[in-house]
Design a protein around this motif. Structure first.
Motif, PDB file in Angstrom:
ATOM      1  N   PRO A 195      58.597  22.279  74.528  1.00 55.37           N
ATOM      2  CA  PRO A 195      59.215  21.372  73.392  1.00 55.37           C
ATOM      3  C   PRO A 195      60.211  22.120  72.684  1.00 55.37           C
ATOM      4  CG  PRO A 195      57.194  22.430  72.599  1.00 55.37           C
ATOM      5  CD  PRO A 195      57.271  22.727  74.163  1.00 55.37           C
ATOM      6  N   PHE A 196      61.344  22.830  73.433  1.00 50.57           N
ATOM      7  CA  PHE A 196      62.355  23.459  72.850  1.00 50.57           C
ATOM      8  C   PHE A 196      63.719  22.867  73.471  1.00 50.57           C
ATOM      9  CE2 PHE A 196      58.706  26.338  72.750  1.00 50.57           C
ATOM     10  CZ  PHE A 196      58.730  26.650  71.195  1.00 50.57           C
ATOM     11  N   ASP A 197      64.761  22.993  72.811  1.00 46.60           N
ATOM     12  CA  ASP A 197      65.944  22.772  73.508  1.00 46.60           C
ATOM     13  C   ASP A 197      66.339  23.667  74.574  1.00 46.60           C
ATOM     14  OD1 ASP A 197      66.560  20.734  71.509  1.00 46.60           O
ATOM     15  OD2 ASP A 197      67.191  22.155  70.358  1.00 46.60           O
ATOM     16  N   LEU A 342      72.272  24.612  68.660  1.00 46.51           N
ATOM     17  CA  LEU A 342      71.428  25.126  67.687  1.00 46.51           C
ATOM     18  C   LEU A 342      72.106  24.735  66.257  1.00 46.51           C
ATOM     19  CD1 LEU A 342      69.612  27.128  66.667  1.00 46.51           C
ATOM     20  CD2 LEU A 342      71.229  28.886  66.990  1.00 46.51           C
ATOM     21  N   ARG A 343      73.294  24.488  66.229  1.00 44.42           N
ATOM     22  CA  ARG A 343      73.962  23.687  64.828  1.00 44.42           C
ATOM     23  C   ARG A 343      73.308  22.848  64.550  1.00 44.42           C
ATOM     24  NH1 ARG A 343      79.804  23.882  63.980  1.00 44.42           N
ATOM     25  NH2 ARG A 343      79.284  23.831  61.940  1.00 44.42           N
ATOM     26  N   ASP A 344      73.126  21.714  65.549  1.00 47.84           N
ATOM     27  CA  ASP A 344      72.644  20.291  65.476  1.00 47.84           C
ATOM     28  C   ASP A 344      71.284  20.477  64.983  1.00 47.84           C
ATOM     29  OD1 ASP A 344      75.141  19.271  66.319  1.00 47.84           O
ATOM     30  OD2 ASP A 344      74.399  18.798  68.082  1.00 47.84           O
ATOM     31  N   ARG A 345      70.427  21.541  65.625  1.00 48.31           N
ATOM     32  CA  ARG A 345      69.070  21.648  65.296  1.00 48.31           C
ATOM     33  C   ARG A 345      68.898  22.074  63.652  1.00 48.31           C
ATOM     34  NH1 ARG A 345      64.778  19.368  66.871  1.00 48.31           N
ATOM     35  NH2 ARG A 345      65.731  19.631  69.140  1.00 48.31           N
ATOM     36  N   LEU A 346      69.724  22.961  63.266  1.00 45.06           N
ATOM     37  CA  LEU A 346      69.581  23.229  62.101  1.00 45.06           C
ATOM     38  C   LEU A 346      70.027  22.356  61.043  1.00 45.06           C
ATOM     39  CD1 LEU A 346      71.550  26.767  62.400  1.00 45.06           C
ATOM     40  CD2 LEU A 346      69.200  26.502  62.111  1.00 45.06           C
ATOM     41  N   ALA A 347      70.850  21.483  61.294  1.00 48.30           N
ATOM     42  CA  ALA A 347      71.292  20.330  60.366  1.00 48.30           C
ATOM     43  C   ALA A 347      70.269  19.447  60.482  1.00 48.30           C
ATOM     44  CB  ALA A 347      72.602  19.620  60.894  1.00 48.30           C
ATOM     45  N   ASP A 348      69.401  19.071  61.572  1.00 46.35           N
ATOM     46  CA  ASP A 348      68.504  17.930  61.562  1.00 46.35           C
ATOM     47  C   ASP A 348      67.223  18.564  62.474  1.00 46.35           C
ATOM     48  OD1 ASP A 348      66.893  15.952  61.624  1.00 46.35           O
ATOM     49  OD2 ASP A 348      68.401  14.326  62.259  1.00 46.35           O
ATOM     50  N   PRO A 349      66.268  18.997  61.703  1.00 48.64           N
ATOM     51  CA  PRO A 349      65.142  19.751  62.696  1.00 48.64           C
ATOM     52  C   PRO A 349      64.247  18.800  63.448  1.00 48.64           C
ATOM     53  CG  PRO A 349      65.224  20.760  60.552  1.00 48.64           C
ATOM     54  CD  PRO A 349      66.192  19.463  60.514  1.00 48.64           C
ATOM     55  N   THR A 350      64.569  17.313  62.955  1.00 52.95           N
ATOM     56  CA  THR A 350      63.597  16.102  63.356  1.00 52.95           C
ATOM     57  C   THR A 350      64.218  15.836  64.734  1.00 52.95           C
ATOM     58  OG1 THR A 350      64.883  14.644  62.444  1.00 52.95           O
ATOM     59  CG2 THR A 350      63.098  15.639  61.122  1.00 52.95           C
ATOM     60  N   LEU A 351      65.347  16.245  65.154  1.00 53.82           N
ATOM     61  CA  LEU A 351      65.737  15.791  66.290  1.00 53.82           C
ATOM     62  C   LEU A 351      64.752  16.195  67.655  1.00 53.82           C
ATOM     63  CD1 LEU A 351      69.540  17.098  66.247  1.00 53.82           C
ATOM     64  CD2 LEU A 351      68.471  14.671  66.270  1.00 53.82           C
ATOM     65  N   PRO A 352      64.675  15.190  68.538  1.00 50.49           N
ATOM     66  CA  PRO A 352      63.708  15.327  69.721  1.00 50.49           C
ATOM     67  C   PRO A 352      64.461  16.702  70.552  1.00 50.49           C
ATOM     68  CG  PRO A 352      65.218  13.582  70.141  1.00 50.49           C
ATOM     69  CD  PRO A 352      65.191  13.841  68.668  1.00 50.49           C
ATOM     70  N   PRO A 353      63.355  17.343  71.270  1.00 51.32           N
ATOM     71  CA  PRO A 353      63.856  18.445  72.007  1.00 51.32           C
ATOM     72  C   PRO A 353      65.037  17.884  73.107  1.00 51.32           C
ATOM     73  CG  PRO A 353      61.518  18.516  71.654  1.00 51.32           C
ATOM     74  CD  PRO A 353      62.040  17.187  71.406  1.00 51.32           C
ATOM     75  N   ARG A 354      65.917  18.449  73.459  1.00 54.91           N
ATOM     76  CA  ARG A 354      66.975  18.024  74.406  1.00 54.91           C
ATOM     77  C   ARG A 354      67.248  19.082  75.617  1.00 54.91           C
ATOM     78  NH1 ARG A 354      71.985  17.266  70.531  1.00 54.91           N
ATOM     79  NH2 ARG A 354      70.966  19.240  69.717  1.00 54.91           N
ATOM     80  N   THR A 355      67.262  18.587  76.818  1.00 57.42           N
ATOM     81  CA  THR A 355      67.722  19.444  77.643  1.00 57.42           C
ATOM     82  C   THR A 355      69.119  18.991  78.432  1.00 57.42           C
ATOM     83  OG1 THR A 355      65.263  19.518  78.681  1.00 57.42           O
ATOM     84  CG2 THR A 355      67.243  20.155  80.279  1.00 57.42           C
ATOM     85  N   VAL A 356      69.946  20.020  78.374  1.00 58.45           N
ATOM     86  CA  VAL A 356      71.299  19.943  78.748  1.00 58.45           C
ATOM     87  C   VAL A 356      71.694  20.967  80.027  1.00 58.45           C
ATOM     88  CG1 VAL A 356      73.801  19.866  78.364  1.00 58.45           C
ATOM     89  CG2 VAL A 356      72.276  19.235  76.516  1.00 58.45           C
TER      90      VAL A 356
END
Length: 377
Positions: A195-197, A342-356
């Motif tokens: 469950p991590f980016d 990481l910046r997106d995660r800091l701005a919105d911790p509720t985002l679903p885990p992403r795989t890029v």
């Protein structure tokens, strides 16, 4: 090999050294003449590299005096996200070239965006020694004590307890409310996801492309050479190669994956005896280089007797006695994508885990035998 323009390579290396503390704020950098001698390039190339650092606010050029590391941003708070510090846990930073490149880019991005960047217990790179799990956990505890905003983490590989150790470290950070962005690979075995980016390269595609390239050269008997207890990235590459063989109507050998030390002649002899394979795919350029040395000692010629390919496209890949066909990892793109994740995660911790997963690029050189015969159509 890094295919970036020379001035970009130089500016990245100088950026890494500045951020690592080799050149402290307010101190003078080596002269252009010294940098020309160090990097073996022209003065205009050095000037171009220094201009890039100046544009980023890392250095100040004082006419008649020299070039100095800027002091203005030292300790400066990050206005956009509140003066945040970012941490990094990379077990093999100094032993793996792609991680040096990726982490150097991350450090540069952090500086440009006014984030503090912590390589270890202090704001400097970790030592040359390989990081142990205990050292990583201690570092994790320090990051929690320092209340860093987020952590980039490259999970451990090549050890029996790697999955449990990786999950313990990531979970500890998560419980402390610190976002984690995984680099290159996940915590456990392929194809499971945590469950991590996760930001990395498309290893399945890379394995597929390498195998298909060999198949199109007319090779039918392929095998993979790996080190024991390898990472999930390697499992994805192997899976991609298997699918490529099946897609082209080839039978995957029962003994497709050979795990061992490519520098061990006994191990290499067990793979090559009887000429049972046309080509060997290696999980990294480092493994491929060791394999090439062993094959040479056994009197086997590459690519005449056996084809060999690697993965990563590190600097020495084009400098080997037989230049290596490999997959290039887009290190800068990985760093940029991970930083923004990481910046997106800091701005919105509720985002679903992403795989890029970014696309690797096939680099064809002599080791695959592409220049011996025309491709099979």
């Amino acid at each position: 090999m890094d295919s970036s323009p020379k001035h970009q390579v130089i500016s990245r290396e100088l950026t890494t050294e500045i951020l690592a503390g080799k050149f402290r704020p307010g101190t003078r950098l080596p002269s252009e003449t010294q940098l020309v001698k160090r990097f073996g390039v022209s003065r205009p190339t050095i000037s171009h590299a220094l201009r890039a650092l100046q544009d980023e606010g890392l250095i100040e050029r004082r006419p008649g005096s020299g070039t100095y590391v800027s002091a203005g941003k030292e300790g400066h708070s990050a206005k956009r996200l509140g003066g945040l510090q970012i941490g990094m846990i990379v077990p093999n930073l100094r032993q793996t070239e792609i991680f040096e490149s990726i982490c150097g880019e991350l450090a540069s991005l952090a500086r440009v965006h006014d984030f503090g960047f912590w390589w270890g217990a202090k704001a400097s790179p970790v030592s040359e020694a390989k990081m142990t799990v205990q050292e990583a956990e201690d570092l994790c505890d320090r990051f929690i004590e320092q209340e860093v905003a987020g952590v980039f983490f490259v999970p451990f590989e090549h050890q029996a307890d790697r999955e449990a150790s990786n999950r313990r470290i990531a979970s500890k950070l998560r419980q402390a409310g610190i976002p984690v962005v995984l680099l290159d690979r996940d915590l456990g075995a392929f194809p499971a996801r945590s469950p991590f980016d996760l930001i990395g390269v498309d290893n399945f595609s890379g394995g597929y492309q390498l195998a298909e390239h060999l198949i199109k050269l007319g090779l039918r008997r392929l095998a993979y050479v790996v080190k024991p207890l390898t990472a999930s990235t390697v499992e994805a590459r192997i899976a991609g190669a298997r699918i490529a063989m099946q897609t082209h109507g080839l039978e995957v050998p029962r003994k497709f994956v050979h795990a061992g030390d490519p520098g061990d002649l006994k191990f290499v002899r067990s793979i090559t005896q009887g000429r049972q394979y046309d080509a060997l795919l290696c999980t990294s350029d480092h493994i491929a280089a060791l394999l090439l040395q062993s094959l040479n000692r056994l009197g086997m010629k590459v690519p005449d007797d056996l084809r060999v390919v690697g993965f990563d496209d590190v600097r020495f890949a084009n400098l080997l006695t037989v230049p290596l066909t490999t997959m290039e990892q887009p290190c800068r793109d990985i760093a940029v994508t991970a930083f923004h994740a990481l910046r997106d995660r800091l701005a919105d911790p509720t985002l679903p885990p992403r795989t890029v997963m970014l696309t690797p690029r096939l680099v064809v050189r002599e080791s695959c035998g592409a220049y011996l015969h025309p491709p099979v159509k």
